[in-house]
Design an enzyme around this catalytic site. Structure first.
Site, short mmCIF file in Angstrom:
data_model
loop_
_atom_site.label_atom_id
_atom_site.label_comp_id
_atom_site.label_asym_id
_atom_site.label_seq_id
_atom_site.Cartn_x
_atom_site.Cartn_y
_atom_site.Cartn_z
N ILE A 1 0.89 -1.20 0.14
CA ILE A 1 -0.07 0.19 -0.02
C ILE A 1 0.85 1.24 -0.03
CG2 ILE A 1 -1.74 1.45 1.48
CD1 ILE A 1 -2.87 -1.33 2.16
N HIS B 1 2.24 -14.22 -30.58
CA HIS B 1 3.37 -13.00 -30.87
C HIS B 1 2.82 -11.93 -31.60
CE1 HIS B 1 6.90 -11.29 -31.55
NE2 HIS B 1 6.54 -11.13 -32.89
C1 LIG Z 1 -5.00 1.33 -0.05
C2 LIG Z 1 -5.50 -0.18 -0.34
C3 LIG Z 1 -5.35 -0.76 -1.42
C4 LIG Z 1 -5.60 -1.97 -1.59
N1 LIG Z 1 -5.26 -2.68 -2.80
C5 LIG Z 1 -5.49 -3.87 -3.14
C6 LIG Z 1 -5.30 -4.55 -4.25
O1 LIG Z 1 -4.82 -3.75 -5.19
N2 LIG Z 1 -5.65 -5.92 -4.35
C7 LIG Z 1 -5.88 -6.59 -3.26
O2 LIG Z 1 -6.27 -8.13 -3.45
N3 LIG Z 1 -6.15 -6.16 -2.08
C8 LIG Z 1 -5.92 -4.82 -1.82
N4 LIG Z 1 -6.41 -4.26 -0.58
C9 LIG Z 1 -6.71 -5.21 0.37
C10 LIG Z 1 -8.34 -5.51 0.10
O3 LIG Z 1 -8.84 -4.15 0.14
C11 LIG Z 1 -8.60 -6.15 1.51
O4 LIG Z 1 -7.83 -7.54 1.53
C12 LIG Z 1 -10.43 -6.60 1.05
O5 LIG Z 1 -10.88 -5.48 1.16
C13 LIG Z 1 -10.61 -7.63 2.27
O6 LIG Z 1 -11.79 -8.02 2.41
P1 LIG Z 1 -13.03 -8.23 3.34
O7 LIG Z 1 -14.23 -8.57 2.51
O8 LIG Z 1 -12.48 -9.39 4.23
O9 LIG Z 1 -13.09 -6.80 4.11
P2 LIG Z 1 -13.58 -5.32 3.82
O10 LIG Z 1 -13.17 -5.22 2.34
O11 LIG Z 1 -12.72 -4.67 4.70
O12 LIG Z 1 -14.85 -5.22 4.10
C14 LIG Z 1 -15.42 -5.29 5.41
C15 LIG Z 1 -16.82 -4.49 5.44
O13 LIG Z 1 -17.37 -4.87 6.80
C16 LIG Z 1 -18.03 -3.51 7.02
N5 LIG Z 1 -18.25 -3.81 8.66
C17 LIG Z 1 -17.28 -3.94 9.69
N6 LIG Z 1 -17.95 -4.27 11.08
C18 LIG Z 1 -19.06 -4.54 10.78
C19 LIG Z 1 -20.17 -4.55 11.59
N7 LIG Z 1 -20.21 -4.68 12.72
N8 LIG Z 1 -21.53 -4.25 10.98
C20 LIG Z 1 -21.86 -4.04 9.51
N9 LIG Z 1 -20.62 -4.05 8.95
C21 LIG Z 1 -19.41 -3.97 9.24
C22 LIG Z 1 -17.03 -2.64 6.73
O14 LIG Z 1 -17.87 -1.50 6.63
C23 LIG Z 1 -16.64 -3.09 5.44
O15 LIG Z 1 -17.34 -2.53 4.51
C24 LIG Z 1 -6.06 -2.98 -0.44
C25 LIG Z 1 -6.46 -2.14 0.60
C26 LIG Z 1 -5.98 -0.78 0.98
C27 LIG Z 1 -6.37 -0.34 2.36
#
Ligand SMILES: Cc1cc2nc3c(=O)[nH]c(=O)nc-3n(C[C@H](O)[C@H](O)[C@H](O)COP(=O)(O)OP(=O)(O)OC[C@H]3O[C@@H](n4cnc5c(N)ncnc54)[C@H](O)[C@@H]3O)c2cc1C
Length: 462
Positions: free
Chosen positions: A180, A441
């Site tokens: 990041i 290619h």
């Molecule tokens: C700047 C940046 C760039 C990135 N680039 C990449 C990339 O290019 N490729 C890649 O593979 N990964 C990338 N990542 C990592 C990727 O974003 C995460 O690995 C991925 O989003 C994880 O998915 P997830 O579904 O586990 O959780 P998240 O995407 O974090 O989603 C979790 C959701 O749960 C919700 N939530 C949490 N607690 C509660 C609750 N109690 N009640 C209701 N809702 C709740 C949150 O609001 C959130 O929307 C990047 C991360 C960042 C910060």
């Protein structure tokens, strides 16, 4: 009564919900954010890739247009417009998930969830009943001792703040040389900022193949990023429109400081499970604060599962998606599976960096004999035509069986090229299988084949 309530609509949660609905389950998804898509779509993968793309286009206009006879392109940056392009990209994607929810008859339960007991999810004053619950609450930026992030003030920021700065800084310090930090550092460097990356370790992008780490750092340095390695940051302070960090060099404990318009804290992410009530529910956690799960993503509480960044493993959107799909299958009584040995990782800088499987260091552990086939993009006609001849493909195969163990690519479209190796690895292919596969290619994918040839009789164009 729902068959399944998913908490969190990131790539883990929304993919899980869609697959479960496709399998005939009645599904609700709780999401507290204003938009679906989680970190990935709102403040992660997608907005960062939009800025990487825009800043790369600027670089092309400045550095390469005239070389191709495209004269007098005076490109100026309108930061407000670049931010709206980013916002439109994000919105197009988050609205797309809303559409998919409607199409698959998934209820979006708006608000923040707690789990008062197994089979119950509380949102506001309403308690929803569910036969199964999947925790997909993701992660949030990790805090660094001595450093207070204030995204609103815009001087000491985390990745979320760095994606939405009020203006392009003249100088930026990035704390942490992980994916990041390097992606966002590279965006601002291309937009004209003087970027210094301060890293605790002696290498960038920890865990990557050593040869790639060195080549990548060299390329980024050539692009104008500076690196302070082996430095432990101790404090950060914003004052009079500037932010100053202090750090100690590990080698001699000497004290130093750096001042810049913006300090980006990019020292990793931590699982986000606060407020769910997991302690009271009796869910077992790992000592690093992740939800502990078994091979089928089941937690210690019956009927409660967890996936994505909230559980151990690489914090990547596609890993979360794969787990989402697999746990939906498990809940629907089918066989969900994720092959953790074949999860690619990509850094979307230019050049891109991509990897899958074992690094050379890991492959050699235990005295295993290996073969390494390397091919430089300088020998690839398409890459050269696009001024992208830097970098290489490095394929690692077992020295005895020739089975592909890993691949590391630094160069054009590395993030796309890596997938042919992923497929090959899933099928247990040998380097020779790849070498015998006809590649069109001129494509940059020929470099992958050449690396495979280099594992055997030798590459043709090297
Ligand atoms: C700047 C940046 C760039 C990135 N680039 C990449 C990339 O290019 N490729 C890649 O593979 N990964 C990338 N990542 C990592 C990727 O974003 C995460 O690995 C991925 O989003 C994880 O998915 P997830 O579904 O586990 O959780 P998240 O995407 O974090 O989603 C979790 C959701 O749960 C919700 N939530 C949490 N607690 C509660 C609750 N109690 N009640 C209701 N809702 C709740 C949150 O609001 C959130 O929307 C990047 C991360 C960042 C910060």
């Amino acid at each position: 009564m729902y068959d399944l309530i998913v908490i969190g609509a990131g790539p883990g949660g929304y993919v899980c919900a869609i697959r479960a609905a496709q399998l005939g389950l009645k599904v609700g998804v709780v999401e507290g954010r204003e938009a679906l898509g989680g970190t990935c779509l709102n403040v992660g993968c997608i907005p960062s890739k939009a800025l990487l793309h825009a800043s790369h286009m600027l670089h092309e206009a400045h550095e390469n247009f005239e070389k191709m006879g495209l004269m007098n392109a005076h490109v100026d940056v309108d930061w407000t417009k670049m931010q709206s392009y980013k916002a439109d990209t994000v919105q197009g994607n988050t609205k797309g998930i809303e559409f998919l929810f409607k199409k698959n008859k998934i209820d979006w339960i708006k608000g923040w969830a707690t789990i008062p007991e197994a089979g119950k999810v509380k949102v506001g004053d309403t308690v929803h009943e569910a036969k199964n619950i999947v925790i997909a609450t993701g992660s949030s930026p990790a805090a660094l001792k001595g450093v207070t992030v204030d995204n609103d003030a815009g001087m000491i920021v985390d990745s979320t703040g760095a994606l939405a700065l009020a203006q392009i800084p003249k100088s930026m310090v990035v704390i942490g040389a992980g994916v990041i930090g390097l992606e966002l550092g590279s965006v601002y460097a291309r937009l004209g900022a003087e970027v210094t990356v301060v890293e605790y370790l002696d290498v960038i992008t920890p865990g990557m193949d050593g040869e790639v780490q060195k080549a990548f750092q060299k390329m980024l340095t050539k692009q104008g990023l500076s690196f302070v390695m082996g430095a432990a940051v101790q404090s950060a302070e914003a004052k009079d429109g500037q932010a100053t960090i202090t750090y100690a060099l590990k080698k001699d404990d000497s004290a130093h400081s750096l001042t810049a318009d913006v300090v980006l804290v990019a020292t990793g992410r931590r699982p986000h499970v606060d407020g769910l009530g997991l302690d009271a529910l009796g869910v077992t956690m790992t000592d690093r604060g992740f939800v502990k799960v078994d091979d089928h993503w089941a937690t210690s509480v019956k009927g409660v599962y967890a996936i994505g960044d909230a559980v151990p493993g690489p914090m990547l959107a596609h890993k979360a998606e794969d787990e989402g799909m697999a746990v939906a299958e498990v809940i629907a009584g089918k066989h969900g599976h994720v092959n953790y040995a074949v999860i690619p990782g990509v850094i979307y800088t230019t050049p891109e960096v991509a990897n899958v499987g074992l690094t050379e260091e890991q492959a050699k552990e235990g005295g295993r004999k290996i073969k390494i086939g390397k091919f430089p993009f300088m020998g690839n006609a398409r890459a050269k035509a696009q001024f992208l001849g830097e970098g290489f493909v490095k394929l690692i195969a077992d020295g005895e069986t020739d089975r592909i163990l890993g691949c590391h690519i630094i160069g054009p479209s590395a993030g796309d090229l890596i997938h042919e190796v992923c497929v090959a690895m899933e099928f247990g292919a040998s380097a020779e299988d790849l070498a015998l596969t006809c590649h069109a290619h001129p494509t940059v994918s020929e470099a992958v084949r050449e690396a495979a040839l280099a594992c055997g009789g030798g590459a043709i164009h090297a």
